[in-house]
Design a protein around this motif. Structure first.
Motif, PDB file in Angstrom:
ATOM      1  N   CYS A 165      -1.934  24.336   5.279  1.00 45.69           N
ATOM      2  CA  CYS A 165      -0.769  23.894   4.506  1.00 45.69           C
ATOM      3  C   CYS A 165       0.000  22.854   5.297  1.00 45.69           C
ATOM      4  O   CYS A 165       0.229  23.025   6.507  1.00 45.69           O
ATOM      5  N   GLU A 166       0.383  21.758   4.630  1.00 50.52           N
ATOM      6  CA  GLU A 166       1.198  20.714   5.244  1.00 50.52           C
ATOM      7  C   GLU A 166       2.426  20.461   4.392  1.00 50.52           C
ATOM      8  O   GLU A 166       2.336  20.407   3.156  1.00 50.52           O
ATOM      9  N   LYS A 167       3.553  20.302   5.063  1.00 51.65           N
ATOM     10  CA  LYS A 167       4.805  19.991   4.386  1.00 51.65           C
ATOM     11  C   LYS A 167       5.540  18.912   5.179  1.00 51.65           C
ATOM     12  O   LYS A 167       5.426  18.828   6.410  1.00 51.65           O
ATOM     13  N   TYR A 168       6.309  18.094   4.447  1.00 50.87           N
ATOM     14  CA  TYR A 168       7.172  17.102   5.080  1.00 50.87           C
ATOM     15  C   TYR A 168       8.602  17.360   4.628  1.00 50.87           C
ATOM     16  O   TYR A 168       8.860  17.547   3.428  1.00 50.87           O
ATOM     17  N   ILE A 169       9.516  17.375   5.576  1.00 48.58           N
ATOM     18  CA  ILE A 169      10.934  17.513   5.237  1.00 48.58           C
ATOM     19  C   ILE A 169      11.726  16.490   6.040  1.00 48.58           C
ATOM     20  O   ILE A 169      11.298  16.050   7.115  1.00 48.58           O
ATOM     21  N   TYR A 170      12.865  16.121   5.504  1.00 45.93           N
ATOM     22  CA  TYR A 170      13.735  15.166   6.201  1.00 45.93           C
ATOM     23  C   TYR A 170      14.852  15.916   6.901  1.00 45.93           C
ATOM     24  O   TYR A 170      15.566  16.717   6.292  1.00 45.93           O
ATOM     25  N   ILE A 171      15.008  15.653   8.197  1.00 50.74           N
ATOM     26  CA  ILE A 171      16.093  16.217   8.990  1.00 50.74           C
ATOM     27  C   ILE A 171      17.154  15.136   9.147  1.00 50.74           C
ATOM     28  O   ILE A 171      16.890  14.074   9.721  1.00 50.74           O
ATOM     29  N   ALA A 172      18.322  15.385   8.602  1.00 49.06           N
ATOM     30  CA  ALA A 172      19.392  14.382   8.618  1.00 49.06           C
ATOM     31  C   ALA A 172      19.969  14.225  10.017  1.00 49.06           C
ATOM     32  O   ALA A 172      19.757  15.053  10.910  1.00 49.06           O
ATOM     33  N   THR A 186       7.060  15.238  -1.304  1.00 46.25           N
ATOM     34  CA  THR A 186       6.105  16.171  -1.898  1.00 46.25           C
ATOM     35  C   THR A 186       4.717  15.552  -2.008  1.00 46.25           C
ATOM     36  O   THR A 186       3.695  16.222  -1.839  1.00 46.25           O
ATOM     37  N   THR A 187       4.673  14.260  -2.287  1.00 44.16           N
ATOM     38  CA  THR A 187       3.383  13.570  -2.442  1.00 44.16           C
ATOM     39  C   THR A 187       3.081  12.621  -1.284  1.00 44.16           C
ATOM     40  O   THR A 187       2.013  12.008  -1.256  1.00 44.16           O
ATOM     41  N   ALA A 188       4.013  12.461  -0.351  1.00 42.18           N
ATOM     42  CA  ALA A 188       3.811  11.522   0.760  1.00 42.18           C
ATOM     43  C   ALA A 188       2.750  12.039   1.722  1.00 42.18           C
ATOM     44  O   ALA A 188       2.572  13.252   1.886  1.00 42.18           O
ATOM     45  N   ARG A 189       2.059  11.118   2.328  1.00 44.29           N
ATOM     46  CA  ARG A 189       1.072  11.450   3.349  1.00 44.29           C
ATOM     47  C   ARG A 189       1.193  10.447   4.485  1.00 44.29           C
ATOM     48  O   ARG A 189       1.318   9.249   4.259  1.00 44.29           O
ATOM     49  N   GLY A 195       0.825  -1.195   0.000  1.00 44.90           N
ATOM     50  CA  GLY A 195       0.000   0.000   0.000  1.00 44.90           C
ATOM     51  C   GLY A 195       0.855   1.238   0.000  1.00 44.90           C
ATOM     52  O   GLY A 195       2.026   1.214   0.338  1.00 44.90           O
ATOM     53  N   SER A 196       0.294   2.349  -0.383  1.00 44.38           N
ATOM     54  CA  SER A 196       1.070   3.584  -0.497  1.00 44.38           C
ATOM     55  C   SER A 196       0.602   4.626   0.489  1.00 44.38           C
ATOM     56  O   SER A 196       0.625   5.816   0.229  1.00 44.38           O
ATOM     57  N   GLY A 197       0.151   4.207   1.634  1.00 46.54           N
ATOM     58  CA  GLY A 197      -0.302   5.139   2.643  1.00 46.54           C
ATOM     59  C   GLY A 197      -1.819   5.154   2.704  1.00 46.54           C
ATOM     60  O   GLY A 197      -2.507   4.464   1.981  1.00 46.54           O
ATOM     61  N   SER A 198      -2.337   5.977   3.579  1.00 48.40           N
ATOM     62  CA  SER A 198      -3.786   5.993   3.789  1.00 48.40           C
ATOM     63  C   SER A 198      -4.518   6.756   2.720  1.00 48.40           C
ATOM     64  O   SER A 198      -5.741   6.683   2.625  1.00 48.40           O
ATOM     65  N   GLY A 199      -3.790   7.537   1.910  1.00 53.18           N
ATOM     66  CA  GLY A 199      -4.444   8.276   0.852  1.00 53.18           C
ATOM     67  C   GLY A 199      -5.229   9.473   1.337  1.00 53.18           C
ATOM     68  O   GLY A 199      -6.136   9.952   0.664  1.00 53.18           O
ATOM     69  N   ILE A 200      -4.894  10.022   2.522  1.00 56.86           N
ATOM     70  CA  ILE A 200      -5.629  11.182   3.008  1.00 56.86           C
ATOM     71  C   ILE A 200      -5.296  12.381   2.136  1.00 56.86           C
ATOM     72  O   ILE A 200      -4.205  12.516   1.611  1.00 56.86           O
TER      73      ILE A 200
END
Length: 724
Positions: free
Chosen positions: A264-271, A361-364, A168-173
């Motif tokens: 607005c929602e954003k996801y970023i990766y913190i190394a 960018t497209t992850a949920r 699956g690719s996530g809940s699709g919200i």
């Protein structure tokens, strides 16, 4: 602004305010958002499972050795409870070919699955989950590709690297307000500076006219890391967050408007800010059948921890096949569904930032959903968390129609000197559930109807999930270019079979005992111990001579028992509930037919006794000397089973070569797994050291250590060495 937006914005604005009217009535909106978020994470916690297997490829007939880690995603720490993880091996048709119920103590448990030697060559899936995770399947479970090869098969072999899995690719919200608010509120993120994350916020005059502010909320894995009020003074406003305030992982950034709705929602990766300090000290090369020591250095923080780290170690031939590392896996876990090939099983710190940003960018998140959080309409959770207890599942059905029978009461008993009692009412699907302690000790259980009714049958169900199959896609075509090590492993396996060499033995660990039982009815009003009195030939005389106020009467060969009310001194019209060895029988004739020689004592409750919604009009429990309910037959429609909530654990055994007089040194040593230890312990010097002996096979080997410390810090470390 477009006309359609002018009309749509107020409509959506009002609709979006409906779920958060409680927020709007508060002066501190940010606090209300925070409280709702924390309550959601408490009510809908996220569990993650990681499974370290000794290898990723096996020959049919071998054992898969594994260590299982159960983590709380929010804290990152091991679950400090006794629980169960369900581990399955599934074929391409989603049929289970191997399964294990693993006891988890303080977040870690071990096991093995023996593969049938009849298994077909192919790509299989190892899946692991808890009872709670079944509420969110197929997304919230650990999966891993397993290649299995049949040494006796004449067909070619598939290529494991071509086999892919998809759960699956996530809940699709959907992104809240994406189509509406993107025209009035937008955010760009820059991570160019090493000490800050910079936000550029563009808003329209109409948006700023509403209190001229917004709220920023940043969480990582359910941990709140930053909240603030952002003032919007112009069309383009700027805001910065210190990078040091954010931990390694996927930071989920949400902006809320002044009414408390996410715009607005954003996801970023913190190394990662620090390198993994774990290391392995072992020789770079050694000889065949040489005994070597391997020391694992976990770093000062872990060494000085008040709680020891849990770690597992495998030593196998080096194949070049990528495997999961716990420290990389836990970054995404199962929260974002299936990862693309360029992210899966890789260290995010070593992946170009552009690739991670493209995915995010497209992850949920299939866990953190603001629609659920703000409205209070949480996901339905039918499966409970198994904390210290396991749930025995079943269904009551009609014998003739096989249709479920609802709203019927079933009871669970366990024969013994101290009676236990549970009841469960079937739901609309006929399902029932009983709670039993987590233990690998076998319990004797009896399940039956509270009220006798012909035509119904009790079914016992597996606690493994069978409703959310894993979808396996990708090539399983025959590949005649078999890796050389597979042919060698097949030969090794066949040699071991010829010489009768086995690598497993029943673990010598202490069996987790069932808890000490007490009588569910407490201290009885009357406790009659027969050995304290003269021997009487029949039970009717026992009642007549020794139990005044209790009548055991014969009516044309059928007996009944009545009690005298201890307060009114009037004989009750309703019969008491009857037990033998804690098993309900409700047949006085059975008690009357017992030989007093086999009876140890009688417990009597003379008045009403209430258990939940059930009312006992008195209670009599006849306890036999054997206390195992063997003195009579099981009541009609009752089911008796031997049940342990978790499976036995075996341990990996290396061949013994210390007895030359017995000819052991002449037996070939062709181990495909050179060494496996699921729980590395400190030695007398306080170091984590294991000793192993190399085999008769020369070549490159790899030491693989996976673990997690008490602070929730996962670590993975590998080292190669050569056997000459």
């Amino acid at each position: 602004m477009r006309k359609d937006i002018k009309h749509i914005y107020p409509i959506f604005y009002l609709l979006f305010l409906l779920p958060v009217t409680t927020i709007c009535g508060q002066t501190d909106i940010l606090k209300e958002i925070t409280d709702k978020f924390q309550n959601y994470c408490s009510e809908i916690p996220r569990e993650e499972v990681f499974v370290h297997t000794d290898r990723s490829e096996y020959i049919a007939g071998e054992e898969i050795w594994f260590s299982t880690y159960l983590l709380d995603r929010q804290s990152g720490k091991r679950e400090g409870i006794r629980s169960i993880v369900y581990v399955e091996i599934l074929n391409s048709g989603n049929r289970t070919v191997g399964a294990k119920r693993v006891e988890i103590i303080n977040g870690e448990g071990n096991g093995e699955i023996s593969l049938p030697d009849t298994m077909a060559t192919g790509c299989y899936t190892l899946r692991a989950y808890t009872s709670w995770m079944k509420n969110f399947l197929p997304y919230n479970c650990f999966t891993k590709k397993i290649g299995i090869y049949n040494a006796a098969s004449n067909v070619g072999y598939f290529n494991l690297k071509k086999c892919t899995e998809q759960i699956g690719s996530g809940s699709g919200i959907s992104k809240p307000g994406k189509d509406v608010f993107s025209s009035v509120f937008s955010v760009n993120i820059e991570k160019n500076r090493s000490d800050n994350i910079d936000f550029s916020i563009e808003t329209t005059d109409q948006f700023r006219a509403d209190n001229n502010k917004c709220y920023i909320f940043i969480e990582t894995h359910g941990r709140i890391e930053h909240t603030d009020i952002v003032r919007l003074t112009r069309k383009q406003s700027f805001y910065s967050v210190p990078l040091a305030s954010l931990t390694r992982g996927i930071s989920h950034i949400t902006f809320f408007n002044s009414a408390g709705y996410p715009v607005c929602e954003k996801y970023i990766y913190i190394a990662g800010k620090e390198k993994n300090m774990a290391s392995i000290n072992a020789p770079d090369s050694c000889s065949k059948r040489e005994k070597i020591g391997v020391e694992i250095n976990t770093g000062n923080d872990m060494l000085n921890s008040s709680d020891f780290p849990d770690m597992s170690i495998s030593v196998i031939p080096k194949t070049g096949t990528a495997d999961k590392n716990i420290d990389n896996y836990i970054i995404f876990g199962t929260e974002f569904g299936t990862l693309p090939e360029y992210l899966a099983d890789k260290n995010p710190d070593e992946i170009p930032a552009s690739l991670i940003d493209s995915f995010l960018t497209t992850a949920r998140s299939n866990w953190i959903d603001w629609n659920n959080i703000l409205s209070g309409k949480y996901p339905v959770t039918d499966e409970p968390q198994e904390k210290w207890s396991n749930y025995l599942l079943g269904r009551l059905v009609n014998n003739n129609t096989h249709q479920p029978v609802s709203n019927k009461t079933l009871i669970l008993s366990s024969p013994g000197k101290d009676a236990t009692f549970q009841y469960s009412v079937t739901d609309k699907n006929g399902n029932f559930r009983f709670e039993v302690p987590v233990s690998d000790d076998e319990a004797d259980l009896v399940i039956q109807r509270w009220e006798y009714e012909k035509g119904n049958a009790i079914e016992i169900h597996s606690s493994f999930d069978d409703k959310n199959p894993v979808k396996i896609t990708g090539s399983q075509a025959i590949d005649k270019n078999i890796p050389g090590y597979i042919g060698q492993w097949s030969t090794n396996y066949q040699v071991n079979r010829i010489y009768g060499i086995v690598f497993s033995e029943l673990s010598s660990k202490h069996v987790t005992p069932l808890p000490v039982r007490t009588r569910f009815y407490g201290k009885p009003d009357i406790e009659l111990i027969l050995d304290n009195y003269i021997k009487l030939p029949v039970m009717t005389e026992v009642f007549f001579e020794l139990l005044p106020g209790i009548k055991l009467k014969n009516h044309d060969g059928v007996y009944d028992i009545t009690l005298m009310d201890p307060f009114t001194r009037i004989w009750q019209k309703t019969s008491p509930v009857l037990f033998i060895d804690g098993v309900m029988i409700n047949d006085a004739t059975v008690i009357a037919g017992l030989d007093p020689e086999v009876v140890d004592r009688l417990d009597v409750i003379t008045g009403k006794y209430i258990v939940g919604n059930l009312v006992f009009n008195g209670l009599i429990n006849v306890i036999t000397k054997s206390a195992d309910f063997t003195c009579t037959t099981l009541p009609d429609q009752a089911v008796r089973i031997k049940y342990s909530s978790v499976d036995d654990e075996s341990s990996f055994r290396e061949p013994e070569f210390s007895a030359p007089d017995k000819g052991m040194n002449n037996i070939p040593d062709f181990r495909n797994t050179l060494y496996w230890n699921p729980s590395v312990m400190r030695d007398k010097n306080g170091k984590y050291t294991v000793n192993l002996r190399t085999s008769d096979l020369a070549g490159e080997y790899e030491i693989n250590v996976q673990g997690i410390d008490s602070n929730g810090t996962p670590f993975s470390v590998k080292k190669s060495f050569r056997v000459n």
